[in-house]
Design a protein around this motif. Sequence first.
Motif, PDB file in Angstrom:
ATOM      1  N   PHE A 273     -24.943  18.742  47.526  1.00  0.00           N
ATOM      2  CA  PHE A 273     -25.752  19.349  46.017  1.00  0.00           C
ATOM      3  C   PHE A 273     -25.214  20.887  46.217  1.00  0.00           C
ATOM      4  CE2 PHE A 273     -29.768  20.121  43.928  1.00  0.00           C
ATOM      5  CZ  PHE A 273     -29.371  19.913  42.982  1.00  0.00           C
TER       6      PHE A 273
ATOM      7  N   ILE B  27     -21.602  20.856  44.524  1.00  0.00           N
ATOM      8  CA  ILE B  27     -21.243  20.353  43.129  1.00  0.00           C
ATOM      9  C   ILE B  27     -22.217  21.772  42.600  1.00  0.00           C
ATOM     10  CG2 ILE B  27     -22.454  18.612  41.352  1.00  0.00           C
ATOM     11  CD1 ILE B  27     -22.325  16.796  43.776  1.00  0.00           C
ATOM     12  N   TYR B  28     -23.144  22.122  42.439  1.00  0.00           N
ATOM     13  CA  TYR B  28     -23.781  23.236  41.201  1.00  0.00           C
ATOM     14  C   TYR B  28     -22.864  25.041  41.167  1.00  0.00           C
ATOM     15  CZ  TYR B  28     -27.278  20.411  38.876  1.00  0.00           C
ATOM     16  OH  TYR B  28     -27.300  19.144  38.367  1.00  0.00           O
TER      17      TYR B  28
ATOM     18  N   ILE C 298     -29.721  15.600  40.995  1.00  0.00           N
ATOM     19  CA  ILE C 298     -29.028  16.092  39.226  1.00  0.00           C
ATOM     20  C   ILE C 298     -29.919  16.319  37.899  1.00  0.00           C
ATOM     21  CG2 ILE C 298     -26.912  15.346  38.389  1.00  0.00           C
ATOM     22  CD1 ILE C 298     -25.336  14.963  41.041  1.00  0.00           C
ATOM     23  N   CYS C 299     -30.478  15.100  38.251  1.00  0.00           N
ATOM     24  CA  CYS C 299     -31.551  14.585  36.516  1.00  0.00           C
ATOM     25  C   CYS C 299     -32.530  15.569  36.450  1.00  0.00           C
ATOM     26  CB  CYS C 299     -31.835  14.050  36.511  1.00  0.00           C
ATOM     27  SG  CYS C 299     -30.572  12.318  36.190  1.00  0.00           S
TER      28      CYS C 299
ATOM     29  N   GLY D 284     -30.438  12.409  45.666  1.00  0.00           N
ATOM     30  CA  GLY D 284     -29.103  13.174  45.336  1.00  0.00           C
ATOM     31  C   GLY D 284     -29.035  13.315  43.670  1.00  0.00           C
TER      32      GLY D 284
ATOM     33  N   ILE E 140     -23.338  12.296  36.896  1.00  0.00           N
ATOM     34  CA  ILE E 140     -23.626  11.667  38.264  1.00  0.00           C
ATOM     35  C   ILE E 140     -22.858   9.994  38.144  1.00  0.00           C
ATOM     36  CG2 ILE E 140     -25.439   9.601  38.677  1.00  0.00           C
ATOM     37  CD1 ILE E 140     -27.771  10.927  37.449  1.00  0.00           C
TER      38      ILE E 140
ATOM     39  N   ILE F 175     -22.703  14.124  47.726  1.00  0.00           N
ATOM     40  CA  ILE F 175     -24.724  14.447  48.210  1.00  0.00           C
ATOM     41  C   ILE F 175     -24.832  13.240  49.362  1.00  0.00           C
ATOM     42  CG2 ILE F 175     -26.868  14.963  47.390  1.00  0.00           C
ATOM     43  CD1 ILE F 175     -26.008  15.483  44.817  1.00  0.00           C
TER      44      ILE F 175
ATOM     45  N   ASN G  66     -30.234  19.416  35.975  1.00  0.00           N
ATOM     46  CA  ASN G  66     -30.107  19.503  35.255  1.00  0.00           C
ATOM     47  C   ASN G  66     -31.274  19.801  33.314  1.00  0.00           C
ATOM     48  OD1 ASN G  66     -27.093  18.709  35.612  1.00  0.00           O
ATOM     49  ND2 ASN G  66     -27.584  17.355  35.462  1.00  0.00           N
TER      50      ASN G  66
ATOM     51  N   THR H 121     -20.127  12.455  43.103  1.00  0.00           N
ATOM     52  CA  THR H 121     -21.441  13.524  43.279  1.00  0.00           C
ATOM     53  C   THR H 121     -21.742  12.625  43.772  1.00  0.00           C
ATOM     54  OG1 THR H 121     -22.153  13.207  41.529  1.00  0.00           O
ATOM     55  CG2 THR H 121     -20.259  14.438  40.944  1.00  0.00           C
TER      56      THR H 121
ATOM     57  N   ALA I 192     -23.858  18.773  35.713  1.00  0.00           N
ATOM     58  CA  ALA I 192     -23.790  17.946  36.582  1.00  0.00           C
ATOM     59  C   ALA I 192     -23.650  16.786  36.019  1.00  0.00           C
ATOM     60  CB  ALA I 192     -24.401  18.154  38.181  1.00  0.00           C
TER      61      ALA I 192
END
Length: 90
Positions: free
Chosen positions: A78, A81-82, A44-45, A40, A62, A70, A48, A66, A60
Amino acid sequence: MEKYYGAIAIAVLCVLILFIGAMKQKSEALTTFVLRGFVGAVGICVVNEILKSQGVTVAAGINPVTVLTIATLGISGFALIYGILFYHLL
């Protein structure tokens, strides 16, 4: 105020002991939990960077909240969050 912190510390320790006892029997669940958290964070990376390259200003962070979201909820965490971030964009 010190009694409040003491009660919280006792509650956290009790939950931790119960969690360790449950995981002792189910080490596979702990492995899955940690793996979902790691994947997760990497996801996110990646998302993004994709959004940044498209010019979308939503990103988002890290952080423990978060990653735990996830790790607990999986793909739906996931998306949550978005979803929250895009809701705030409106």
